[in-house]
Design an enzyme around this catalytic site. Structure first.
Site, PDB file in Angstrom:
ATOM      1  N   GLY A  88     -12.782   0.973  -4.047  1.00  0.00           N
ATOM      2  CA  GLY A  88     -11.695   0.737  -5.011  1.00  0.00           C
ATOM      3  C   GLY A  88     -11.893   1.377  -6.372  1.00  0.00           C
ATOM      4  O   GLY A  88     -11.248   0.985  -7.344  1.00  0.00           O
ATOM      5  N   SER A  89     -12.767   2.393  -6.458  1.00  0.00           N
ATOM      6  CA  SER A  89     -12.987   2.992  -7.789  1.00  0.00           C
ATOM      7  C   SER A  89     -11.734   3.715  -8.282  1.00  0.00           C
ATOM      8  O   SER A  89     -11.468   3.742  -9.484  1.00  0.00           O
ATOM      9  CB  SER A  89     -14.193   3.937  -7.769  1.00  0.00           C
ATOM     10  N   ASN A  90     -10.937   4.269  -7.378  1.00  0.00           N
ATOM     11  CA  ASN A  90      -9.689   4.923  -7.819  1.00  0.00           C
ATOM     12  C   ASN A  90      -8.657   3.892  -8.264  1.00  0.00           C
ATOM     13  O   ASN A  90      -7.935   4.117  -9.232  1.00  0.00           O
ATOM     14  CB  ASN A  90      -9.128   5.814  -6.708  1.00  0.00           C
ATOM     15  N   MET A 114      -7.884   3.170   4.809  1.00  0.00           N
ATOM     16  CA  MET A 114      -8.381   3.825   6.018  1.00  0.00           C
ATOM     17  C   MET A 114      -7.476   3.685   7.242  1.00  0.00           C
ATOM     18  O   MET A 114      -7.883   4.011   8.350  1.00  0.00           O
ATOM     19  CB  MET A 114      -9.793   3.307   6.362  1.00  0.00           C
ATOM     20  N   LEU A 164      -3.553   4.520   9.036  1.00  0.00           N
ATOM     21  CA  LEU A 164      -2.332   5.309   8.888  1.00  0.00           C
ATOM     22  C   LEU A 164      -1.164   4.357   8.676  1.00  0.00           C
ATOM     23  O   LEU A 164      -1.092   3.292   9.299  1.00  0.00           O
ATOM     24  CB  LEU A 164      -2.085   6.136  10.159  1.00  0.00           C
ATOM     25  N   ASN A 168      -1.156   9.811  -2.381  1.00  0.00           N
ATOM     26  CA  ASN A 168      -2.503   9.663  -1.830  1.00  0.00           C
ATOM     27  C   ASN A 168      -3.449  10.599  -2.568  1.00  0.00           C
ATOM     28  O   ASN A 168      -3.031  11.623  -3.103  1.00  0.00           O
ATOM     29  CB  ASN A 168      -2.476  10.035  -0.333  1.00  0.00           C
ATOM     30  N   HIS A 203      -6.937  12.846  -1.934  1.00  0.00           N
ATOM     31  CA  HIS A 203      -7.790  13.357  -0.862  1.00  0.00           C
ATOM     32  C   HIS A 203      -8.922  14.181  -1.482  1.00  0.00           C
ATOM     33  O   HIS A 203      -8.676  15.033  -2.337  1.00  0.00           O
ATOM     34  CB  HIS A 203      -6.966  14.217   0.111  1.00  0.00           C
TER      35      HIS A 203
HETATM   36  C1  GRF Z   1     -11.965   8.735  -2.352  1.00  0.00           C
HETATM   37  O1  GRF Z   1     -12.927   9.729  -2.233  1.00  0.00           O
HETATM   38  C2  GRF Z   1     -10.618   9.239  -1.942  1.00  0.00           C
HETATM   39  O2  GRF Z   1     -10.429  10.594  -2.221  1.00  0.00           O
HETATM   40  C3  GRF Z   1     -10.617   9.023  -0.451  1.00  0.00           C
HETATM   41  O3  GRF Z   1     -11.306   7.807  -0.280  1.00  0.00           O
HETATM   42  C4  GRF Z   1     -12.211   7.601  -1.355  1.00  0.00           C
HETATM   43  C5  GRF Z   1     -11.915   6.250  -1.933  1.00  0.00           C
HETATM   44  O4  GRF Z   1     -12.844   5.885  -2.913  1.00  0.00           O
HETATM   45  N1  GRF Z   1      -9.272   9.011   0.058  1.00  0.00           N
HETATM   46  P1  GRF Z   1     -12.616   4.554  -3.745  1.00  0.00           P
HETATM   47  O5  GRF Z   1     -12.475   3.410  -2.761  1.00  0.00           O
HETATM   48  O6  GRF Z   1     -11.394   4.728  -4.580  1.00  0.00           O
HETATM   49  O7  GRF Z   1     -13.854   4.402  -4.586  1.00  0.00           O
END
Ligand code: GRF
Length: 211
Positions: free
Chosen positions: A20-22, A98, A100, A115, A117
């Site tokens: 969940g860092s994003n 993770m 679809l 999204n 990537h």
């Molecule tokens: C990230 O590298 C993103 O690009 C990919 O999954 C990872 C998720 O990381 N889709 P986080 O859970 O947001 O830390």
């Protein structure tokens, strides 16, 4: 285009299965900058996702439905879809989600799902974008933020940024560099969306501030 002050703030949901860092980066950015939107809902299929802890610490409403619990897929999709609809969400950000999404849901939220990537699409699609690029031996990889359509890692590209792979660098070092770029460009793409500055023309996304 009217002033941003006249536009309704966007309600953002983040779907995440892991760290969940994003999600955190988008939420932190929305608190510090006027992006005209707020992360109001975090959805996960994994009860152990650290994203849930981050969301709770940030007082963000969460919804978790355990994918491993043999719930029929249709039922699982229906519950997630209902939860999101109840929250009147304007933008869905996939951040390490993770599973679809089903195609009906994608059509219902057409051009409202984005999204991130960890490669320069269309290279290295799929769940191991960083490792696949590293193992292939490319000298430059990167990060892509894109709209989601019914094909995996395929929709119109909003932002990309390249990341150099230096001589002797390990996959772990590369991963750290990729995450750093992710945490910068994902919030930026969300800001453009919330300020209604993204125009999709076929496969091309024009950022009105730049074009
Ligand atoms: C990230 O590298 C993103 O690009 C990919 O999954 C990872 C998720 O990381 N889709 P986080 O859970 O947001 O830390």
């Amino acid at each position: 285009m009217g002033s941003i002050l006249n536009r309704k703030r966007k309600r953002i949901a983040v779907l995440a299965s892991g760290n969940g860092s994003n999600m955190q980066a988008i939420s932190d950015y929305s608190l510090k900058n006027d992006i005209n939107g707020d992360v109001v809902f975090v959805v996960t299929n994994n009860p152990d996702a650290y994203a849930l802890v981050r969301a709770k610490n940030a007082n963000i409403k969460t919804f978790c439905i355990d994918f491993k619990k043999n719930i029929p897929r249709q039922e699982f999709d229906r519950e997630i879809s209902e939860a999101i609809k109840n929250e009147k969400i304007d933008l869905i950000c996939l951040a390490g989600y993770m599973l679809l999404l089903n195609t009906v849901f994608i059509s219902e939220y057409q051009n409202k799902i984005i999204n991130i990537h960890p490669s320069l699409l269309p290279s290295f699609k799929g769940v191991h974008g960083i490792k696949d690029a590293f193992d292939y031996g490319v000298k430059v990889t990167g990060v892509t933020v894109h709209f989601v359509d019914c094909e995996l890692d395929h929709g119109p590209i909003i932002l990309q940024e390249a990341v150099q792979i230096n001589e002797g660098e390990t996959a772990q070092q590369l991963e750290a560099k990729i995450h750093e770029v992710e945490h910068k460009i994902y919030p930026l793409a969300v800001k453009y969306f919330c300020r209604e500055e993204l125009k999709i023309i076929g496969r091309k996304v024009c950022i009105t501030e730049r074009c």
